[in-house]
Design a protein around this motif. Sequence first.
Motif, PDB file in Angstrom:
ATOM      1  N   MET A   1       3.815  -8.132  47.820  1.00  0.00           N
ATOM      2  CA  MET A   1       3.542  -7.729  49.194  1.00  0.00           C
ATOM      3  C   MET A   1       4.839  -7.543  49.965  1.00  0.00           C
ATOM      4  O   MET A   1       4.934  -6.653  50.795  1.00  0.00           O
ATOM      5  N   ALA A   2       5.833  -8.373  49.676  1.00  0.00           N
ATOM      6  CA  ALA A   2       7.124  -8.257  50.368  1.00  0.00           C
ATOM      7  C   ALA A   2       7.796  -6.933  50.023  1.00  0.00           C
ATOM      8  O   ALA A   2       8.516  -6.363  50.847  1.00  0.00           O
ATOM      9  N   GLY A   3       7.559  -6.433  48.815  1.00  0.00           N
ATOM     10  CA  GLY A   3       8.137  -5.155  48.409  1.00  0.00           C
ATOM     11  C   GLY A   3       7.608  -3.997  49.239  1.00  0.00           C
ATOM     12  O   GLY A   3       8.350  -3.080  49.591  1.00  0.00           O
ATOM     13  N   ILE A   4       6.317  -4.040  49.563  1.00  0.00           N
ATOM     14  CA  ILE A   4       5.713  -2.979  50.368  1.00  0.00           C
ATOM     15  C   ILE A   4       6.272  -3.009  51.784  1.00  0.00           C
ATOM     16  O   ILE A   4       6.611  -1.971  52.362  1.00  0.00           O
ATOM     17  N   VAL A   5       6.372  -4.187  52.367  1.00  0.00           N
ATOM     18  CA  VAL A   5       6.912  -4.325  53.724  1.00  0.00           C
ATOM     19  C   VAL A   5       8.352  -3.847  53.763  1.00  0.00           C
ATOM     20  O   VAL A   5       8.758  -3.118  54.679  1.00  0.00           O
ATOM     21  N   ASN A   6       9.138  -4.214  52.767  1.00  0.00           N
ATOM     22  CA  ASN A   6      10.536  -3.779  52.692  1.00  0.00           C
ATOM     23  C   ASN A   6      10.621  -2.261  52.556  1.00  0.00           C
ATOM     24  O   ASN A   6      11.472  -1.622  53.180  1.00  0.00           O
ATOM     25  N   TYR A   7       9.741  -1.668  51.757  1.00  0.00           N
ATOM     26  CA  TYR A   7       9.717  -0.221  51.574  1.00  0.00           C
ATOM     27  C   TYR A   7       9.417   0.479  52.894  1.00  0.00           C
ATOM     28  O   TYR A   7      10.053   1.478  53.240  1.00  0.00           O
ATOM     29  N   ILE A   8       8.440  -0.036  53.640  1.00  0.00           N
ATOM     30  CA  ILE A   8       8.081   0.578  54.922  1.00  0.00           C
ATOM     31  C   ILE A   8       9.230   0.466  55.910  1.00  0.00           C
ATOM     32  O   ILE A   8       9.555   1.425  56.616  1.00  0.00           O
ATOM     33  N   LYS A   9       9.901  -0.690  55.960  1.00  0.00           N
ATOM     34  CA  LYS A   9      11.049  -0.868  56.863  1.00  0.00           C
ATOM     35  C   LYS A   9      12.168   0.104  56.508  1.00  0.00           C
ATOM     36  O   LYS A   9      12.769   0.727  57.377  1.00  0.00           O
ATOM     37  N   GLU A  10      12.453   0.238  55.220  1.00  0.00           N
ATOM     38  CA  GLU A  10      13.509   1.154  54.791  1.00  0.00           C
ATOM     39  C   GLU A  10      13.128   2.606  55.080  1.00  0.00           C
ATOM     40  O   GLU A  10      13.986   3.416  55.439  1.00  0.00           O
ATOM     41  N   SER A  11      11.853   2.934  54.930  1.00  0.00           N
ATOM     42  CA  SER A  11      11.399   4.302  55.213  1.00  0.00           C
ATOM     43  C   SER A  11      11.587   4.644  56.683  1.00  0.00           C
ATOM     44  O   SER A  11      12.072   5.727  57.024  1.00  0.00           O
ATOM     45  N   PHE A  12      11.211   3.727  57.574  1.00  0.00           N
ATOM     46  CA  PHE A  12      11.407   3.965  59.008  1.00  0.00           C
ATOM     47  C   PHE A  12      12.888   4.071  59.351  1.00  0.00           C
ATOM     48  O   PHE A  12      13.291   4.915  60.158  1.00  0.00           O
TER      49      PHE A  12
END
Length: 65
Positions: A1-12
């Motif tokens: 789950m932390a990987g998805i949150v990190n991916y979204i933060k990096e995408s923004f």
Amino acid sequence: MAGIVNYIKESFGELKNNVTWPSWAEAQSLTVLVAVFSIIFSLAIWGVDTVFSKVIAAYFQWING
């Protein structure tokens, strides 16, 4: 789950800092261009479909005599 949150933060972050956004005028002109080509392309597909439909109908009418 932390990987998805990190991916979204990096995408923004990528969208905010590294993407070059078009100006409002350029976005409007490109939108009009896409709309015009979409209409032209849809009319071309409609024309080809109409021709094929008539050819196939004529063929079956010829076959059935």
